[in-house]
Every structure is written in C-alpha cells, then in structure tokens.
Design a protein around this motif. Structure first.
Motif, mmCIF file in Angstrom:
data_model
loop_
_atom_site.group_PDB
_atom_site.id
_atom_site.type_symbol
_atom_site.label_atom_id
_atom_site.label_comp_id
_atom_site.label_asym_id
_atom_site.label_seq_id
_atom_site.Cartn_x
_atom_site.Cartn_y
_atom_site.Cartn_z
ATOM 1 N N GLU A 1 -9.728 50.667 21.928
ATOM 2 C CA GLU A 1 -10.059 49.982 20.680
ATOM 3 C C GLU A 1 -10.403 51.014 19.630
ATOM 4 O O GLU A 1 -11.147 51.949 19.871
ATOM 5 C CB GLU A 1 -11.151 48.912 20.851
ATOM 6 C CG GLU A 1 -12.449 49.371 21.440
ATOM 7 C CD GLU A 1 -13.480 48.230 21.532
ATOM 8 O OE1 GLU A 1 -13.089 47.047 21.454
ATOM 9 O OE2 GLU A 1 -14.679 48.533 21.673
ATOM 10 N N GLN A 2 -9.773 50.832 18.480
ATOM 11 C CA GLN A 2 -9.931 51.804 17.415
ATOM 12 C C GLN A 2 -10.587 51.150 16.220
ATOM 13 O O GLN A 2 -10.192 50.056 15.811
ATOM 14 C CB GLN A 2 -8.544 52.297 16.992
ATOM 15 C CG GLN A 2 -8.115 53.593 17.621
ATOM 16 C CD GLN A 2 -6.805 54.073 17.042
ATOM 17 O OE1 GLN A 2 -5.759 53.749 17.575
ATOM 18 N NE2 GLN A 2 -6.848 54.842 15.957
ATOM 19 N N ALA B 1 -14.621 55.263 17.779
ATOM 20 C CA ALA B 1 -15.468 54.705 16.726
ATOM 21 C C ALA B 1 -14.979 55.131 15.343
ATOM 22 O O ALA B 1 -14.050 55.929 15.209
ATOM 23 C CB ALA B 1 -16.908 55.153 16.938
ATOM 24 N N GLU C 1 -11.001 52.481 29.854
ATOM 25 C CA GLU C 1 -11.329 51.804 28.601
ATOM 26 C C GLU C 1 -11.781 52.871 27.605
ATOM 27 O O GLU C 1 -12.564 53.756 27.942
ATOM 28 C CB GLU C 1 -12.454 50.791 28.833
ATOM 29 C CG GLU C 1 -12.007 49.626 29.704
ATOM 30 C CD GLU C 1 -13.164 48.662 30.035
ATOM 31 O OE1 GLU C 1 -13.296 47.648 29.347
ATOM 32 O OE2 GLU C 1 -13.923 48.960 30.973
ATOM 33 N N ILE D 1 -13.953 46.011 26.847
ATOM 34 C CA ILE D 1 -12.835 46.517 26.041
ATOM 35 C C ILE D 1 -11.538 45.988 26.650
ATOM 36 O O ILE D 1 -10.713 45.383 25.981
ATOM 37 C CB ILE D 1 -12.860 48.064 25.975
ATOM 38 C CG1 ILE D 1 -14.167 48.534 25.297
ATOM 39 C CG2 ILE D 1 -11.645 48.586 25.217
ATOM 40 C CD1 ILE D 1 -14.431 50.015 25.389
ATOM 41 N N LEU E 1 -20.593 47.677 28.519
ATOM 42 C CA LEU E 1 -19.285 47.935 27.883
ATOM 43 C C LEU E 1 -18.139 47.760 28.874
ATOM 44 O O LEU E 1 -17.028 47.370 28.498
ATOM 45 C CB LEU E 1 -19.242 49.371 27.342
ATOM 46 C CG LEU E 1 -19.470 49.559 25.840
ATOM 47 C CD1 LEU E 1 -19.355 51.029 25.483
ATOM 48 C CD2 LEU E 1 -18.499 48.735 25.009
ATOM 49 N N GLN F 1 -13.011 53.766 23.638
ATOM 50 C CA GLN F 1 -13.511 53.275 22.356
ATOM 51 C C GLN F 1 -13.505 54.427 21.355
ATOM 52 O O GLN F 1 -14.129 55.463 21.612
ATOM 53 C CB GLN F 1 -14.948 52.773 22.553
ATOM 54 C CG GLN F 1 -15.496 52.017 21.373
ATOM 55 C CD GLN F 1 -16.881 51.437 21.693
ATOM 56 O OE1 GLN F 1 -17.822 52.178 21.955
ATOM 57 N NE2 GLN F 1 -16.990 50.115 21.672
ATOM 58 N N ILE G 1 -16.031 57.086 25.418
ATOM 59 C CA ILE G 1 -16.605 56.704 24.130
ATOM 60 C C ILE G 1 -16.535 57.901 23.201
ATOM 61 O O ILE G 1 -17.087 58.966 23.498
ATOM 62 C CB ILE G 1 -18.083 56.263 24.287
ATOM 63 C CG1 ILE G 1 -18.160 55.061 25.233
ATOM 64 C CG2 ILE G 1 -18.689 55.924 22.935
ATOM 65 C CD1 ILE G 1 -19.588 54.716 25.635
ATOM 66 N N LYS H 1 -8.710 47.676 15.514
ATOM 67 C CA LYS H 1 -9.670 46.698 14.995
ATOM 68 C C LYS H 1 -10.233 47.053 13.638
ATOM 69 O O LYS H 1 -11.016 46.288 13.073
ATOM 70 C CB LYS H 1 -10.818 46.533 16.002
ATOM 71 C CG LYS H 1 -10.338 45.997 17.342
ATOM 72 C CD LYS H 1 -11.479 45.759 18.296
ATOM 73 C CE LYS H 1 -10.976 44.987 19.513
ATOM 74 N NZ LYS H 1 -12.014 44.729 20.498
#
Lengths: 251, 440
Positions: free
Chosen positions: B247-248, B221, B217, B133, B129, B219, B189, B276
């Motif tokens: 990142e969503q 989820a 970074e 990202i 990962l 994430q 995460i 996203k």
C-alpha cells in the motif's frame, strides 16, 4: 577463390536462380548488375547461407570447400562476408559485444588468440577512421538508431574488422548520397589486396566509378547473360535494361 | 461446496490446525488468534484453489500437490547460506526454511530494525497490521498463510532515514526430511520520507522438496521511497507461492523487480499494489526465463485509487522446452483516480513448440481523464537478426544467447545496483547454458 557452377535456387516454390556460373579469383573485383528481380540479392543471400532460400541444384566451391554444405557462421569463419543491403537492427545487443564476439570467433578459427581489450579498441579506432564512421559505437545497439548511411558504413567497418577473403557487397550504394558513397568506396579500395576479392552487386553503374571492377556480369531472369569488362557497365547505364531484354529474349 | 482442491494435504492441514498448530501458538494475543481462526474458516471452506477459480485458470496446483506436503514445527537447521552477491555491499539477513539464522546475519544500520517472530508479535502495533494490508477474506492461499504461518518478520525503516546500504534477505531452503509446506511472512514498513532498498533472493540446496507459502505486506508511507528486488535462483526442489501486497500513500515511490532466473519447479507471484494516495510512482519490472517443465505465474494488480499517480509495469518472459509462463496484469483506475498514467507491457518469446505462455492484460477504468496503455506480445527469436549475427561468424548457440540476453536487457538494465545487475546476468547466462538452445 569462388567457383559457382549451374547454381539454382528458389524461394516459396518460385525459381529465382536458374543456373549461375561464376568464377572469382583472388585479387579480383567482380560486379553483378541487373534489373530489379533478376536474382542479384538472392545470389548474395544464397552464398551467405540464408535459410530462407532452397538450393535446387548446382554447386559453389569456396577455396575448394563445398560452400553450400557449410552453416552461415562456418562460411564467415572461412572468410566469406556479406555486406547487407538492409543491415538488421538488433536492439539490446551492443555493437562492441557484437564486434568482439565476431572477431573472436573468426580469430579462433584461424588459430589466433583473442585480442586484449586495448588491442581491440585500437583496431576498432583505426578501422573506424578508415570508413569515417565518427559516431561512437560504445553504448549503442547494433545498427539501432543509425542513419541509412551509418548502417552501410557500419557494414564496411565490420568488413574491415573481420578481414574476409571474399566480400559480397549487396547494393551497398543504395540509399547513399555521393559523399557517403565515396567514403564507402574509398574504404573498399583501401581494403582490397592481392589476397582478397570482392563481389559488388549493384543496380547502378555509379558505384563502379569508384570501385572499378575487373569483370562485370549482367544477371537477367536468374542467369548471367553477359560478362565483360567495366565498359559493359557503362553500356548498360547508357542503354538501360530494356536493350538487354530485347537481346536476350529476341536472341 | 466450493470448487477447490480438498486432497490429502488439505485434509492433514485441517486436522493439524487445532491439534498441533494452535497449541504451539498459545503465546499469541487474542486478536491474532482470532485472525487465524477466521482465516482458517476461509481456507477450510475453499480448499486450495483449483483451475475452476478464474485467478488460477492457467496454474494447476494439483500438479504440485500430487505429493503430500506436511506442516511440521520448523527444525533448527544447520544449513549454511553460502549465497552472496559478488561486489554487493549489503546487510545480510538469512532465513533457512523460513527461520532466521541469526548467526549468519549481519548487524543492521541505524534507523532500521528487523524483528523476528517473538519480538514482532510482542508488539501489538505489528500484529495488528498483520493481515490488514493483505486482506484474506476471499483468498484461500492468503488465508492459508494467515492461519498457519509459523514465522513472522518485520522490517521497519524509521521516518526520514536514508538507508544507503541495501538489506539483503536471503531465503534459503534446505533438506527437511519429507516434503514440507513452509508458511511464513514479512511486514515491511517504510515510514515517511525514508528511503531504503530491500533485496530478496531465493535459493535451495536441491534436496529441499518444499512448498513455501510466503506473504509480504508492505506499507510505503507518505513521501517514502522503497526499492525492492525479488530474485529467484532456487533449484527445482522449490515450489513457491508468494503474495505481496503493497500500500502506497501520497507522493511515495515504490520500485520492484521480480525475476525468476533459477530452476524452481513452480512459482506463483501475486503482486498487488494499492495506490491509496495521490501523486505516487510505481515501477514494476519482471522477467522469467523457464525451461524443462517449470511453471512461473505472475499475477499483478496495480490499483489506482487517487489522482495523479504514475505506474509502469514491464514483464518479459522466455519459455523453453515444455515450460509454462503466465502473466496476468490487472490495472484498476478508480473513479477518483483522475490524471492517472498507467503503462503495462508484457513481451514473451517461446523457444519451443511445447512451451506455453498465457498472457492476459486486464484494464478496468472508471475515471475519464486518464492515460493507460497496455500491450502483450508473443513471438519467436528474430530469424533475420539471428542470420545477421551468424554471417559474422558467431555460432548459432552464441547468437541465440545474445538475442535472448538482449530481449530481457531492457528489464535487467533498469536495475539500479550494478552488482545486482551483474549477478542477474550471471544467473541468466547459467540458465541459458543448461539448455541446448540450438535444438530448442
């Protein structure tokens, strides 16, 4: 208490006050009337120390001190108060912090200890009743979202909290309905004493039915052209300002 | 040749990569080493970004790279992070010069794991990962970090876990001998349907002389909720280049506040949110109060890629003395991102004739059924309000403080944790005390 001699002031090179003479003693209420543009609000601003005006001559003594030499906050601490014609909205500054800070600064100047939170709240409650300002001030910013009437009452509330020696009310009646006007006037009447004084600036005679002045001055083109008893206000109301124009210019 | 900065710090970094850095990293797997090699190529080709790079137009790295920073193996420091936030009930994790000080860190609640470098890199799913990202194809500073980072941490919130106690990650920089460049990174995460809070604060002891390169970074989820806060309270010995890439995914919520309230000489934040999934919610708050010759640069990107997402961004700045603020806010609304609601606001007050703000909103909208608004203002203290306060006996200095506090209040009042709000107010007040606001 206040002695003004030949006070002159201008803004942006425009001469507005052309030599004001005025003396106010403790226990007195003076009214200043005059047409729009005569310099009424300028006089109030100059006395409070608004940096937007330039003093070009004369002097003003407040309790023997040279008022024009003091910063606005020093004037306030010495006991001068201006109730604004247009109270300023200050988003983000809470009413409570504002009142507490102001009271603290003025008490410190008088050599008094700050009030406890409880004492402060009690005083505030009592003074809010005096001006019938029922809205909660907690969790609200200074004047933000207040109606015109609430703003004016908030000015009188501050006056009541800070207990100045001399209070200048700059067109406090403008934009007030008769009920609000009565409340504001009643508040002022309860606050008046032998130790303090008021300078009431107004365009209309109506307010002076409720706050009865000892002396009425007429300001015209930057000068006080006439002073007299409260009857002068009535005369002015009846004849309008045109009469004055003829008399002053003609005479 | 690219128009970068190829100075002596750059030269020594390039030389040390194969000679010192790679041999140290021999325990890493091939995938990661390949990522490092590719990133090294990008950095060596581009150099440090100069003001000829549009993204660095207002921020001159030459200013901080005047002194030579060197990359040295992280020494175990005995510095103690005394910084804590009064009244905040949180799990503390302490990083000193980028190295986890395990003895100063708390045990984490169940449902959440925090891994240090060795453990994180031992797990291929994390090292894969890493760098996926925040992609560093063309970004020299990001590539620099990927090539050279020494420490890598993972904060992993498991699915459906509600972690009520905030995690407080303390970044402390302390005396490190000669000027040091410290590259390190974090991966967060937040798994599906989890909710958690990460507070990061930055501190330094005044003798650090550090250029920190920090990449995080993140994430988020599907249906996860993540609250993060970045509060910089460091002394002027810290120069920080931070890159955060978020990142969503679908129906997730991400909230961040990014506050520069300390005296760090230099801060550059690249804060990119890639939305996203559809129906996401993103709230970005920021404030920067600068004095002296501080330089604080916030570059943000909110990238709406799918329909029905909301984003709100509010940054406020106050610049004193000869300090310099930069705000660059980009919003992308991609072709598929119909029914996007994107709001951006940047307001600034300049308290001195020598202070500077460069504020640049940029909207690129490719979808046709969207609501976007943006605004940018630069002003001074409201003189009328100031006069009003003074006529009530309040001193000039106090009145100015009240108005400044009021100006940033709509950012700070949205911080949902009361202890954090109070901490922020304390930092702000300490900051305003260091400066004579009257002569400003």
């Amino acid at each position: 208490m206040l002695k003004i001699k030949n006070l002159q002031a201008k803004v942006d090179d425009k001469e507005i006050l052309k030599g004001i003479d005025l003396e106010i003693k403790a226990g007195e209420i003076h009214a200043i009337m005059g047409p729009n543009g005569s310099g009424k609000s300028t006089l109030a601003s100059v006395l409070a120390g608004n940096p937007g005006f330039e003093i070009t001559g004369g002097e003003a003594l407040f309790e023997g001190k040279d008022l024009l030499d003091l910063a606005p906050e020093e004037r306030a601490r010495e006991g001068l108060f201006l109730a604004f014609q247009y109270p300023v909205e200050i988003p983000g500054v809470s009413n409570m912090t504002f009142l507490k800070t102001a009271l603290e600064e003025i008490r410190t100047h008088k050599g008094l200890p700050p009030l406890s939170a409880k004492e402060f709240m009690q005083l505030l409650k009592q003074k809010q009743e005096l001006v019938e300002l029922k809205t909660s001030l907690v969790n609200r910013s200074v004047n933000e979202g207040f109606s015109g009437g609430e703003k004016k009452r908030n000015e009188i509330l501050q006056l009541a909290m800070l207990e100045p020696k001399l209070a200048i009310l700059d067109e406090t009646d403008s934009g007030l309905d008769i009920d609000a006007l009565r409340v504001v006037a009643a508040g002022v009447n309860k606050l008046r004493s032998e130790q303090n004084a008021f300078l009431v600036i107004t365009h209309y005679q109506r307010l002076l039915d409720y706050i009865v002045p000892d002396v009425v001055h007429i300001l015209f083109e930057g000068r006080i052209v006439k002073s007299g008893s409260k009857d002068l206000a009535l005369q002015l109301e009846e004849k309008g300002y045109d009469w004055l124009r003829e008399e002053v210019v003609g005479g | 040749m690219e128009q970068g900065i190829f100075n002596s710090t750059y030269q020594s970094l390039i030389e040390s990569f194969e000679k010192d850095h790679l041999p140290e990293r021999s325990f890493e797997d091939e995938t990661l080493l390949a990522k490092r090699a590719a990133a090294f190529q990008v950095f060596s080709r581009k150099g440090f970004p100069s003001i000829k790079d549009e993204e660095w137009r207002f921020t001159n790295l030459n200013r901080i790279l005047k002194q030579d920073f060197s990359l040295r193996p992280p020494s175990i420091s005995f510095a103690k992070a005394e910084e804590s936030i009064a009244g905040l009930d949180a799990c503390r994790l302490v990083l000193i010069n980028g190295v986890l000080a395990i003895e100063q860190s708390d045990v984490l609640p169940e449902g959440l794991i925090f891994l240090d470098t060795q453990a994180a890199l031992a797990n291929p799913s994390y090292s894969q990962l890493l760098g996926s990202i925040a992609v560093d194809d063309n970004n020299a500073m990001l590539a620099f970090n990927t090539a050279f980072f020494k420490n890598f941490y993972v904060l992993h919130v498991k699915a459906k876990k509600l972690i009520e106690k905030p995690i407080h990650l303390i970044h402390k920089f302390s005396e490190a001998g000669s000027p040091s460049i410290i590259p390190y990174r974090l991966l967060v995460i937040a798994e599906e349907l989890s909710e958690s809070t990460l507070i990061e604060t930055f501190h330094s002891d005044g003798q650090a002389s550090v250029l920190a390169s920090y990449v995080s970074e993140v994430q988020v989820a599907q249906s996860a909720v993540l609250h993060t806060h970045l509060i910089n309270a460091a002394a002027e010995d810290l120069n920080l280049i931070h890159h955060r890439e978020v990142e969503q995914f679908k129906t997730s919520v991400y909230n961040n506040s990014n506050l520069a309230l300390g005296n760090a000489a230099f801060i550059r934040n690249n804060f990119n949110c890639r939305l996203k999934g559809s129906v996401t919610e993103t709230n970005l708050l920021g404030s920067y109060i600068t004095n002296g010759t501080q330089h604080v640069d916030n570059h943000t990107v909110v990238d709406h890629q799918m329909p029905n997402s909301n984003s709100m961004e509010l940054y406020k700045g106050i610049m004193m003395d000869r300090s310099h603020g930069v705000f660059n806010g980009k919003i992308f609304v991609r072709l598929d991102a119909q029914k996007t609601n994107a709001f951006q606001q940047n307001n600034n007050i300049l308290l001195s004739d020598q202070a500077t703000i460069n504020s640049k909103p940029q909207l690129e909208i490719f979808a046709d059924d969207v609501k976007c608004s943006h605004g940018s203002t630069v002003g001074q203290i409201d003189e009328q309000a100031l006069f009003y306060l003074k006529t009530r006996g309040i001193s000039e200095e106090r009145a100015r403080k009240m108005l400044i506090e009021a100006f940033v209040l709509d950012v700070h009042s949205r911080i949902p944790i009361k202890a954090l709000q109070e901490y922020v107010l304390q930092l702000l007040q300490a900051k305003l005390d260091t400066d004579s606001l009257v002569t400003a």
